[in-house]
Design a protein around this motif. Structure first.
Motif, PDB file in Angstrom:
ATOM      1  N   ASN A   1       0.814  -1.224   0.000  1.00 42.21           N
ATOM      2  CA  ASN A   1       0.000   0.000   0.000  1.00 42.21           C
ATOM      3  C   ASN A   1       0.844   1.269   0.000  1.00 42.21           C
ATOM      4  O   ASN A   1       0.318   2.364   0.199  1.00 42.21           O
ATOM      5  N   PHE A   2       2.164   1.124  -0.196  1.00 40.07           N
ATOM      6  CA  PHE A   2       3.055   2.290  -0.291  1.00 40.07           C
ATOM      7  C   PHE A   2       3.797   2.199  -1.628  1.00 40.07           C
ATOM      8  O   PHE A   2       4.917   1.698  -1.704  1.00 40.07           O
ATOM      9  N   SER A   3       3.146   2.677  -2.687  1.00 41.97           N
ATOM     10  CA  SER A   3       3.697   2.505  -4.029  1.00 41.97           C
ATOM     11  C   SER A   3       5.058   3.167  -4.189  1.00 41.97           C
ATOM     12  O   SER A   3       5.916   2.665  -4.918  1.00 41.97           O
ATOM     13  N   SER A   4       5.273   4.296  -3.505  1.00 34.48           N
ATOM     14  CA  SER A   4       6.557   4.984  -3.621  1.00 34.48           C
ATOM     15  C   SER A   4       7.682   4.173  -2.994  1.00 34.48           C
ATOM     16  O   SER A   4       8.798   4.129  -3.525  1.00 34.48           O
ATOM     17  N   GLN A   5       7.392   3.539  -1.883  1.00 34.71           N
ATOM     18  CA  GLN A   5       8.422   2.721  -1.239  1.00 34.71           C
ATOM     19  C   GLN A   5       8.710   1.463  -2.055  1.00 34.71           C
ATOM     20  O   GLN A   5       9.861   1.021  -2.158  1.00 34.71           O
ATOM     21  N   LEU A   6       7.688   0.893  -2.667  1.00 32.82           N
ATOM     22  CA  LEU A   6       7.886  -0.245  -3.563  1.00 32.82           C
ATOM     23  C   LEU A   6       8.708   0.178  -4.781  1.00 32.82           C
ATOM     24  O   LEU A   6       9.589  -0.559  -5.246  1.00 32.82           O
ATOM     25  N   ALA A   7       8.438   1.385  -5.281  1.00 30.54           N
ATOM     26  CA  ALA A   7       9.197   1.900  -6.423  1.00 30.54           C
ATOM     27  C   ALA A   7      10.654   2.134  -6.041  1.00 30.54           C
ATOM     28  O   ALA A   7      11.556   1.963  -6.867  1.00 30.54           O
ATOM     29  N   ALA A   8      10.891   2.514  -4.780  1.00 29.28           N
ATOM     30  CA  ALA A   8      12.273   2.712  -4.305  1.00 29.28           C
ATOM     31  C   ALA A   8      13.036   1.394  -4.340  1.00 29.28           C
ATOM     32  O   ALA A   8      14.231   1.357  -4.664  1.00 29.28           O
ATOM     33  N   LEU A   9      12.368   0.297  -4.009  1.00 25.46           N
ATOM     34  CA  LEU A   9      13.005  -1.024  -4.085  1.00 25.46           C
ATOM     35  C   LEU A   9      13.365  -1.354  -5.537  1.00 25.46           C
ATOM     36  O   LEU A   9      14.468  -1.843  -5.825  1.00 25.46           O
ATOM     37  N   ASP A  10      12.436  -1.075  -6.453  1.00 24.65           N
ATOM     38  CA  ASP A  10      12.727  -1.285  -7.876  1.00 24.65           C
ATOM     39  C   ASP A  10      13.916  -0.430  -8.311  1.00 24.65           C
ATOM     40  O   ASP A  10      14.770  -0.883  -9.079  1.00 24.65           O
ATOM     41  N   PHE A  11      13.952   0.798  -7.827  1.00 19.98           N
ATOM     42  CA  PHE A  11      15.042   1.719  -8.181  1.00 19.98           C
ATOM     43  C   PHE A  11      16.389   1.116  -7.790  1.00 19.98           C
ATOM     44  O   PHE A  11      17.345   1.115  -8.573  1.00 19.98           O
ATOM     45  N   ILE A  12      16.475   0.583  -6.582  1.00 20.93           N
ATOM     46  CA  ILE A  12      17.727   0.014  -6.082  1.00 20.93           C
ATOM     47  C   ILE A  12      18.166  -1.180  -6.916  1.00 20.93           C
ATOM     48  O   ILE A  12      19.315  -1.266  -7.363  1.00 20.93           O
ATOM     49  N   VAL A  13      17.237  -2.118  -7.148  1.00 22.60           N
ATOM     50  CA  VAL A  13      17.600  -3.354  -7.858  1.00 22.60           C
ATOM     51  C   VAL A  13      17.946  -3.066  -9.322  1.00 22.60           C
ATOM     52  O   VAL A  13      18.870  -3.661  -9.875  1.00 22.60           O
ATOM     53  N   CYS A  14      17.226  -2.149  -9.949  1.00 17.85           N
ATOM     54  CA  CYS A  14      17.514  -1.807 -11.347  1.00 17.85           C
ATOM     55  C   CYS A  14      18.843  -1.076 -11.475  1.00 17.85           C
ATOM     56  O   CYS A  14      19.615  -1.331 -12.410  1.00 17.85           O
ATOM     57  N   THR A  15      19.121  -0.174 -10.558  1.00 20.32           N
ATOM     58  CA  THR A  15      20.350   0.606 -10.636  1.00 20.32           C
ATOM     59  C   THR A  15      21.575  -0.272 -10.415  1.00 20.32           C
ATOM     60  O   THR A  15      22.630  -0.058 -11.012  1.00 20.32           O
TER      61      THR A  15
END
Length: 476
Positions: free
Chosen positions: A371-385
């Protein structure tokens, strides 16, 4: 062509991948080194008043807004109140700045540049900012506003009322011209001052470690992305003969909002057209009105110009043509793909080792982020980077732009990024039924290779996406 791709992948198990598939092909990329930490000024005292910002959009738009407002605060010699995030009916995330980024680090790191406080002084908190003319919306600030705009229109408000509130501060500061040190401050904020909170860092480190199959290895960006939790990546197999566990991260920008806004067609016929039109009526009424009043390019014309996001079916063809073998581990970033599992079938069938954060984390591990899309997106940011290769399907995506910028800034010229030229690919895909697989491979590889050129930031383009410039990096 998908059948040809499947055959090529089956045959590919017996031959090596292309030599430069997992590497940047240009040595000159390594001559650019991070140097945004260099400062050549005294701290701003922030005596002209206080700036409040409530940034809108998702995590990526908010990040850009924060870095831009830091630069504006310095330009105006103003004190910045710790940023706030506007609740979005689209993202439906109540996360605030401190839920995503480390507040103390942000304040302390930027102390030599600007003054930052947690809240307004008591005597200013009761002011009706709208009534006194201190509320400034995006409608009041021109896009890509130059420093002169802020000095002419915003500074007088600060002098008069001692406070200005930017509500929904988006892309409202020009990329050029800006003084070198102010531009460098933007880079400093993006690449150094914004660090994710420990909860996000720890889970991000866990995801990277699992993508690398627990093989002991520290990537060039790990410590910049997950801080002290990068040490956990050194726990695992220490066998010198252990196979290098590389992975590719893919940002498949194919959510319904992107698909609907593009005005393209994706093979779903009348049912798809009706569904996307209904979505536009609710979420993009201005676009619907534009369609009614103006003659817009046809879906075929948009496709030919490279203005449509790549479909999963096209993406899998691109990856196969580039030479990624069937066993490639792929991390899929993003939210819900339009069309769901059936739309992803071609990708998951040809590349069975495709996973998401939802696959990699247990229910208890992902629970704190639900329910925290921004925090989930932060996880994607880390793994993709942190990925060995990052592939985007839409080079205009803010998420992909920020990631590719990070990989340039900290990657030492070693972090391969695939930025497809959609216009070139569209022309290739149109002819994919009339050419053999080998010719298709050659054309796709050439089209992608042309986007890997190393060049300094073009004038007027974002330093977050193109950090190869004197303000952010030094060419050694």
């Amino acid at each position: 062509m998908l059948a040809k791709a499947a055959h090529a992948l089956a045959e590919g198990q017996r031959k090596p991948e292309p030599k430069d598939l997992w590497a940047e092909p240009y040595f000159v990329a390594s001559s650019w080194k991070p140097c945004a930490e260099q400062r050549d000024w005294q701290p701003s005292e922030g005596t002209n008043g206080y700036i409040i910002v409530t940034a809108n959009g998702g995590i990526n738009q908010q990040r850009v807004a924060v870095c831009n407002i830091v630069a504006v605060a310095r330009l105006l010699n103003a004190t910045l109140v710790l940023p706030k995030f506007l609740y979005s009916s689209v993202w439906k995330d109540v996360s605030q700045f401190g839920d995503i980024y480390q507040e103390e680090h942000f304040i302390d790191y930027l102390k030599p540049d600007i003054r930052i406080v947690r809240e307004l002084p008591q005597e200013l908190q009761s002011l009706d900012l709208e009534a006194i003319g201190s509320l400034v919306t995006d409608a009041d600030v021109v896009k890509e506003a130059k420093p002169g705009f802020y000095k002419k229109y915003i500074l007088p408000i600060l002098h008069k009322n001692r406070v200005v509130h930017f509500l929904g501060f988006g892309n409202r500061l020009a990329s050029d011209p800006l003084p070198l040190q102010v531009q460098r401050l933007r880079c400093r904020c993006n690449f150094h001052a914004l660090k994710f909170v420990p909860k996000i860092e720890e889970t991000g480190a866990l995801l990277i470690r699992r993508m690398r199959q627990n093989v002991t290895r520290l990537g060039p960006l790990d410590r910049h992305l997950v801080g002290p939790f990068s040490k956990s990546m050194m726990k695992g197999e220490r066998n010198r003969g252990a196979k290098v566990a590389r992975y590719l991260a893919l940002h498949l920008r194919f959510e319904i909002d992107m698909v609907a806004h593009s005005l393209c067609e994706y093979g779903g016929g009348e049912e798809e057209r009706n569904e996307l039109e209904a979505y536009r009526e609710i979420h993009f009424p201005a676009l619907v009105e534009l369609k009614r009043t103006k003659k817009l390019p046809s879906p075929a014309a948009l496709k030919a110009e490279g203005l449509c996001p790549l479909m999963p079916e096209e993406t899998v063809l691109m990856l196969a043509a580039l030479g990624f073998n069937r066993q490639t581990r792929i991390y899929l970033a993003g939210a819900h793909i339009y069309g769901g599992k059936s739309r992803l079938a071609s990708l998951t069938t040809l590349y069975p080792n495709l996973v998401t954060k939802e696959n990699l984390l247990s229910s208890s591990e992902i629970e704190p982020f639900k329910n925290f899309s921004s925090q989930l997106a932060a996880l994607d940011f880390i793994v993709c980077t942190a990925a060995d290769v990052f592939a985007m399907t839409d080079s205009g995506s803010q998420f992909s732009s920020l990631i590719s910028g990070f990989r340039v800034y900290y990657g030492g010229g070693k972090m391969a990024t695939i930025r497809p030229n959609k216009r070139r690919l569209a022309d290739i895909f149109v002819k994919n039924n009339t050419i053999d697989w080998r010719t298709f491979e050659q054309r796709v590889r050439k089209a992608v290779r042309q986007t890997k050129r190393v060049f300094s930031r073009p004038v007027g383009r974002s330093v977050y996406r193109y950090p190869r410039c004197n303000e952010c990096m030094c060419n050694t």
